[in-house]
Design a protein around this motif. Structure first.
Motif, PDB file in Angstrom:
ATOM      1  N   ARG A   1       0.831  -1.211   0.000  1.00  0.00           N
ATOM      2  CA  ARG A   1       0.000   0.000   0.000  1.00  0.00           C
ATOM      3  C   ARG A   1       0.860   1.253   0.000  1.00  0.00           C
ATOM      4  O   ARG A   1       0.562   2.221  -0.699  1.00  0.00           O
ATOM      5  CB  ARG A   1      -0.948  -0.027   1.201  1.00  0.00           C
ATOM      6  CG  ARG A   1      -2.004  -1.120   1.128  1.00  0.00           C
ATOM      7  CD  ARG A   1      -3.025  -1.003   2.235  1.00  0.00           C
ATOM      8  NE  ARG A   1      -4.046  -2.056   2.127  1.00  0.00           N
ATOM      9  CZ  ARG A   1      -3.987  -3.214   2.747  1.00  0.00           C
ATOM     10  NH1 ARG A   1      -2.962  -3.484   3.543  1.00  0.00           N
ATOM     11  NH2 ARG A   1      -4.944  -4.110   2.593  1.00  0.00           N
TER      12      ARG A   1
ATOM     13  N   ALA B   1       2.459   1.761  -3.469  1.00  0.00           N
ATOM     14  CA  ALA B   1       1.547   2.293  -4.485  1.00  0.00           C
ATOM     15  C   ALA B   1       1.367   3.802  -4.365  1.00  0.00           C
ATOM     16  O   ALA B   1       0.948   4.454  -5.330  1.00  0.00           O
ATOM     17  CB  ALA B   1       0.190   1.593  -4.385  1.00  0.00           C
ATOM     18  N   THR B   2       1.696   4.389  -3.208  1.00  0.00           N
ATOM     19  CA  THR B   2       1.561   5.844  -3.049  1.00  0.00           C
ATOM     20  C   THR B   2       2.755   6.603  -3.613  1.00  0.00           C
ATOM     21  O   THR B   2       2.662   7.820  -3.809  1.00  0.00           O
ATOM     22  CB  THR B   2       1.401   6.227  -1.563  1.00  0.00           C
ATOM     23  OG1 THR B   2       2.623   5.959  -0.849  1.00  0.00           O
ATOM     24  CG2 THR B   2       0.250   5.474  -0.914  1.00  0.00           C
TER      25      THR B   2
ATOM     26  N   HIS C   1       5.819  -1.307 -10.824  1.00  0.00           N
ATOM     27  CA  HIS C   1       6.161  -2.339  -9.848  1.00  0.00           C
ATOM     28  C   HIS C   1       6.640  -3.584 -10.591  1.00  0.00           C
ATOM     29  O   HIS C   1       5.932  -4.091 -11.475  1.00  0.00           O
ATOM     30  CB  HIS C   1       4.947  -2.702  -8.982  1.00  0.00           C
ATOM     31  CG  HIS C   1       4.274  -1.517  -8.367  1.00  0.00           C
ATOM     32  ND1 HIS C   1       4.590  -1.040  -7.113  1.00  0.00           N
ATOM     33  CD2 HIS C   1       3.320  -0.685  -8.858  1.00  0.00           C
ATOM     34  CE1 HIS C   1       3.845   0.021  -6.848  1.00  0.00           C
ATOM     35  NE2 HIS C   1       3.070   0.256  -7.897  1.00  0.00           N
TER      36      HIS C   1
ATOM     37  N   ASP D   1       1.438  -1.533 -13.246  1.00  0.00           N
ATOM     38  CA  ASP D   1       1.255  -0.143 -12.866  1.00  0.00           C
ATOM     39  C   ASP D   1       0.376  -0.093 -11.612  1.00  0.00           C
ATOM     40  O   ASP D   1      -0.097  -1.119 -11.123  1.00  0.00           O
ATOM     41  CB  ASP D   1       0.667   0.685 -14.013  1.00  0.00           C
ATOM     42  CG  ASP D   1      -0.716   0.186 -14.468  1.00  0.00           C
ATOM     43  OD1 ASP D   1      -1.373  -0.555 -13.699  1.00  0.00           O
ATOM     44  OD2 ASP D   1      -1.131   0.547 -15.576  1.00  0.00           O
ATOM     45  N   ASN D   2       0.136   1.116 -11.107  1.00  0.00           N
ATOM     46  CA  ASN D   2      -0.594   1.229  -9.844  1.00  0.00           C
ATOM     47  C   ASN D   2      -2.041   0.758  -9.962  1.00  0.00           C
ATOM     48  O   ASN D   2      -2.591   0.208  -9.009  1.00  0.00           O
ATOM     49  CB  ASN D   2      -0.550   2.677  -9.342  1.00  0.00           C
ATOM     50  CG  ASN D   2       0.737   2.987  -8.616  1.00  0.00           C
ATOM     51  OD1 ASN D   2       1.314   2.125  -7.977  1.00  0.00           O
ATOM     52  ND2 ASN D   2       1.206   4.216  -8.725  1.00  0.00           N
TER      53      ASN D   2
ATOM     54  N   VAL E   1      -2.033  -2.896  -9.516  1.00  0.00           N
ATOM     55  CA  VAL E   1      -1.771  -3.243  -8.115  1.00  0.00           C
ATOM     56  C   VAL E   1      -3.031  -3.079  -7.284  1.00  0.00           C
ATOM     57  O   VAL E   1      -3.362  -3.929  -6.452  1.00  0.00           O
ATOM     58  CB  VAL E   1      -0.618  -2.384  -7.555  1.00  0.00           C
ATOM     59  CG1 VAL E   1      -0.532  -2.519  -6.031  1.00  0.00           C
ATOM     60  CG2 VAL E   1       0.705  -2.796  -8.187  1.00  0.00           C
ATOM     61  N   ARG E   2      -3.760  -1.982  -7.507  1.00  0.00           N
ATOM     62  CA  ARG E   2      -5.001  -1.770  -6.764  1.00  0.00           C
ATOM     63  C   ARG E   2      -6.035  -2.848  -7.091  1.00  0.00           C
ATOM     64  O   ARG E   2      -6.701  -3.385  -6.202  1.00  0.00           O
ATOM     65  CB  ARG E   2      -5.562  -0.378  -7.063  1.00  0.00           C
ATOM     66  CG  ARG E   2      -4.796   0.759  -6.400  1.00  0.00           C
ATOM     67  CD  ARG E   2      -5.562   2.065  -6.515  1.00  0.00           C
ATOM     68  NE  ARG E   2      -5.671   2.509  -7.906  1.00  0.00           N
ATOM     69  CZ  ARG E   2      -4.785   3.301  -8.507  1.00  0.00           C
ATOM     70  NH1 ARG E   2      -3.729   3.739  -7.836  1.00  0.00           N
ATOM     71  NH2 ARG E   2      -4.953   3.678  -9.758  1.00  0.00           N
TER      72      ARG E   2
ATOM     73  N   GLU F   1      -4.849  -6.284  -5.501  1.00  0.00           N
ATOM     74  CA  GLU F   1      -4.173  -6.157  -4.206  1.00  0.00           C
ATOM     75  C   GLU F   1      -4.236  -7.444  -3.391  1.00  0.00           C
ATOM     76  O   GLU F   1      -3.209  -7.909  -2.877  1.00  0.00           O
ATOM     77  CB  GLU F   1      -4.774  -5.005  -3.403  1.00  0.00           C
ATOM     78  CG  GLU F   1      -4.119  -4.817  -2.054  1.00  0.00           C
ATOM     79  CD  GLU F   1      -4.704  -3.650  -1.280  1.00  0.00           C
ATOM     80  OE1 GLU F   1      -4.390  -3.535  -0.076  1.00  0.00           O
ATOM     81  OE2 GLU F   1      -5.473  -2.856  -1.860  1.00  0.00           O
TER      82      GLU F   1
END
Length: 233
Positions: A194, A197-198, A203, A216-217, A220-221, A224
């Protein structure tokens, strides 16, 4: 523009055991890329290979388009490669000010003390304090500040959020995002998905010494829970 850091088919061993298997990745200027994977996946070994602290057996490493594969660690550092190790690399007998003034500083790239103090006001307040008396979070900020002071254009960060209070994790994230805005590239090993990702743009999922996915983010979201399960978290 050349990538700030590029690895092509990099492999490394510990004796007969293969730790990295044909790893290829890149980090652009002003980009944060994370290495995520279970313990033992090869993340720290990869950072050590990039820094020149562990020998690669095959492959090439380039810094801003320049081949550095055969260079010693101190020569890589002078070319703009900096490391924030998992133990932070702090000398407990030295003061905060000594950590920031004793290392070699590239005057063209390195952040001035004034800029360091503006970014890290806590370190300015504690500049005469021995590092041994700093909290873990303060030591982490000092390790980051030292690399920026030296003029590193690529930062290798190994688990910077580990063991820190949430307020310090947030501060580390702010520092990494600010470094990005000044064109610094960051290769970040991070178990806290988490938090990663900020700050990260990309990744790389490392499994048994191989990059098996680049995410990419948004990916990932969306994935998760699956990724946390794969990481054993």
């Amino acid at each position: 523009m050349a990538d700030a850091l590029q690895l092509r088919e990099v492999s490394a061993h510990y004796g007969p055991a293969r730790a990295l298997d044909s790893v290829s990745l890149r980090v652009a200027p002003g980009e944060v890329a994370t290495l995520v994977g279970r313990n033992g996946a090869g993340k720290t070994t990869l950072l050590r290979c990039v820094m020149g602290l562990h020998r690669t057996t095959t492959g090439r490493i380039a810094l801003a388009g320049r081949e550095i594969t055969g260079l010693a660690a101190h020569r890589r550092a002078r070319l703009g490669l900096g490391q924030v190790p998992d133990d932070r690399g702090i000398y407990h007998s030295l003061s905060v000010k000594e950590h920031l003034t004793l290392p070699h500083t590239d005057r063209g790239r390195g952040w001035s003390l004034e800029r360091i103090h503006d970014t890290f006001p806590l370190l300015a307040e504690r500049r005469r304090t021995p590092a041994a008396k700093l909290s873990g979070g303060e030591q982490q900020l000092l390790a980051l500040a030292r690399v920026l002071r030296m003029g590193s254009t690529v930062m290798l960060c190994d688990e910077p959020s580990e063991g820190l209070a949430p307020v310090m994790v947030q501060r580390v994230g702010e520092v990494l995002r600010e470094a990005k805005t000044h064109g610094v590239a960051v290769l970040l090993v991070e178990q806290n998905l988490r938090f990663a990702a900020t700050v990260a743009d990309r990744h790389y999922l490392l499994d048994r010494g191989r990059v098996v996915e680049s995410l990419d983010n948004s990916a990932v979201r969306d994935r998760e829970h699956e990724l946390l399960d794969r990481l054993g978290l």
